[in-house]
Design a protein around this motif. Structure first.
Motif, PDB file in Angstrom:
ATOM      1  N   ARG A   3       0.829  -1.219   0.000  1.00  0.00           N
ATOM      2  CA  ARG A   3       0.000   0.000   0.000  1.00  0.00           C
ATOM      3  C   ARG A   3       0.853   1.255   0.000  1.00  0.00           C
ATOM      4  N   GLU A   6       2.272   1.634  -3.502  1.00  0.00           N
ATOM      5  CA  GLU A   6       1.205   2.109  -4.392  1.00  0.00           C
ATOM      6  C   GLU A   6       0.954   3.600  -4.194  1.00  0.00           C
ATOM      7  N   LYS A   7       0.985   4.049  -2.951  1.00  0.00           N
ATOM      8  CA  LYS A   7       0.785   5.470  -2.665  1.00  0.00           C
ATOM      9  C   LYS A   7       1.904   6.299  -3.297  1.00  0.00           C
ATOM     10  N   PHE A   9       3.677   5.444  -5.903  1.00  0.00           N
ATOM     11  CA  PHE A   9       3.430   5.399  -7.342  1.00  0.00           C
ATOM     12  C   PHE A   9       2.338   6.400  -7.722  1.00  0.00           C
ATOM     13  N   ASP A  10       1.241   6.403  -6.972  1.00  0.00           N
ATOM     14  CA  ASP A  10       0.117   7.298  -7.274  1.00  0.00           C
ATOM     15  C   ASP A  10       0.506   8.769  -7.188  1.00  0.00           C
ATOM     16  N   GLU A  11       1.315   9.097  -6.199  1.00  0.00           N
ATOM     17  CA  GLU A  11       1.645  10.498  -5.959  1.00  0.00           C
ATOM     18  C   GLU A  11       2.818  11.015  -6.782  1.00  0.00           C
ATOM     19  N   ARG A  14       3.259   7.767 -11.220  1.00  0.00           N
ATOM     20  CA  ARG A  14       2.227   7.697 -12.270  1.00  0.00           C
ATOM     21  C   ARG A  14       1.954   9.041 -12.949  1.00  0.00           C
ATOM     22  N   PRO A  15       1.922  10.162 -12.221  1.00  0.00           N
ATOM     23  CA  PRO A  15       1.693  11.433 -12.926  1.00  0.00           C
ATOM     24  C   PRO A  15       2.759  11.731 -13.983  1.00  0.00           C
ATOM     25  N   ASP A  23       2.054   4.131 -17.851  1.00  0.00           N
ATOM     26  CA  ASP A  23       1.661   3.795 -16.486  1.00  0.00           C
ATOM     27  C   ASP A  23       2.557   2.666 -16.008  1.00  0.00           C
ATOM     28  N   GLU A  25       2.429  -0.785 -13.168  1.00  0.00           N
ATOM     29  CA  GLU A  25       1.648  -1.628 -12.268  1.00  0.00           C
ATOM     30  C   GLU A  25       2.596  -2.341 -11.313  1.00  0.00           C
TER      31      GLU A  25
END
Length: 84
Positions: A3, A6-7, A9-11, A14-15, A23, A25
């Motif tokens: 988790r 993933e956070k 990556f998201d923050e 990924r942008p 992207d 995964e």
């Protein structure tokens, strides 16, 4: 741990990849190795390995020093719309 990765990556990851139509995964985390798959514009891109080692791996290891390796499981030969 997944988790938190993933956070990250998201923050932060990924942008930047999305700006080029790509992207990433998170496939698995096992024995201090992170397995990832690059998709979209990153799949088959000639700069994908540089992105992975100089960008993603550096950032991940900075935040999670216990991760000893990042393994790209992407089939780059199947990319149909690489960025480069």
């Amino acid at each position: 741990m997944i988790r938190k990765i993933e956070k990250l990556f998201d923050e932060q990851v990924r942008p930047a990849l999305a700006a080029h139509g790509g992207d990433i995964e998170l496939v698995d985390y096992d024995n201090d190795k992170l397995y990832v798959k690059m998709t979209g514009g990153c799949q088959g891109c000639s700069a994908s390995q540089a992105t992975l080692t100089d960008g993603v791996a550096r950032l991940v290891k900075q935040h999670f020093p216990d991760i000893v390796d990042i393994v790209d499981v992407t089939d780059h030969s199947k990319g149909d719309n690489p960025f480069m």
